[in-house]
Design an enzyme around this catalytic site. Structure first.
Site, short mmCIF file in Angstrom:
data_model
loop_
_atom_site.label_atom_id
_atom_site.label_comp_id
_atom_site.label_asym_id
_atom_site.label_seq_id
_atom_site.Cartn_x
_atom_site.Cartn_y
_atom_site.Cartn_z
N ASN A 71 3.24 1.09 4.68
CA ASN A 71 2.38 0.83 3.54
C ASN A 71 1.00 1.44 3.71
O ASN A 71 0.22 1.52 2.76
CB ASN A 71 2.23 -0.68 3.33
N ASP A 82 8.18 0.83 11.15
CA ASP A 82 6.99 0.35 10.48
C ASP A 82 5.82 0.60 11.42
O ASP A 82 6.00 0.69 12.64
CB ASP A 82 7.14 -1.15 10.19
#
Length: 218
Positions: free
Chosen positions: A116, A8
């Protein structure tokens, strides 16, 4: 050693509070509160958009979340909006990131980011941190127009590297993201930098570390 080590980005490789920290004196005594609200709303907005099926890219959500944080923290000067957003584009990487990625690459692993963040955001952050040469792929949810922790997002990794999920070591500082990766079949490692209590007991990480140091031994 796993075939693929996937990370991430925000909170795991890049310090999400670095933007406000750079301008803390100008923001004033509520700088920490502003930063915390900014991050909380940024994530909340991504989950809401994913569930509603109404995509708005992560940079737009980052702007929206900062505007909300300013509204909740009236002591902070909204004239700093531009400076804070500029700083968010080039967040500081955590100090161990380059060494850990270098070690993994030298051992023959493939490395990637799954985030994201929009592609433009990620490209700017990777360039600022000078880690592009240490990554085989930088994968954004932009291509799917939705957000983690939906299962389809994690499939971007297995599709890109043509591996089964259990060949992927996935690292995140976000416990909800670790839960999503575990549900997708990844061997997930929770990078618990701020010593948060555990949750999602039915979707436990393979390991928990206080930083990325020592990852190659997990």
């Amino acid at each position: 050693m796993h075939a693929v080590y996937c990370f991430d980005a925000y909170g795991t490789l890049f310090d999400v509070h670095a933007a406000v920290r750079r301008h803390a004196a100008a923001v004033g005594p509520d700088a920490d509160r502003l930063s915390a609200l900014w991050r909380t709303k940024q994530l909340e907005y991504s989950w809401t958009r994913a569930l509603a099926g109404h995509y708005r890219d992560f940079w737009a959500l980052t702007e929206d979340a900062l505007d909300y944080a300013f509204a909740k923290v009236p002591s902070a000067d909204t004239g700093l909006r531009g400076a804070l957003l500029d700083a968010y584009r080039t967040l500081d990487a955590y100090p161990e990131v380059i060494d850990v990625l270098t070690t993994l690459k030298q051992a023959g692993a493939e490395t990637a980011i799954l985030s994201n963040g929009s592609q433009a955001m990620l490209d700017a952050a990777v360039a600022a941190a000078r880690i592009g040469a240490l990554l085989d792929a930088v994968l954004s949810v932009d291509s799917l127009a939705t957000y983690k922790p939906l299962p389809a997002v994690y499939e971007l990794v297995t599709t890109r590297f043509r591996v089964y999920p259990n060949k992927v070591s996935f690292q995140s500082s976000n416990r909800w993201d670790v839960a999503g990766a575990t549900a997708a079949g990844f061997r997930a490692v929770w990078i618990n930098r701020t010593r948060e209590p555990d949750e999602y007991a039915d979707l436990a990480p393979m390991a928990t570390l206080p930083s990325l140091n020592g990852l190659e031994s997990v």
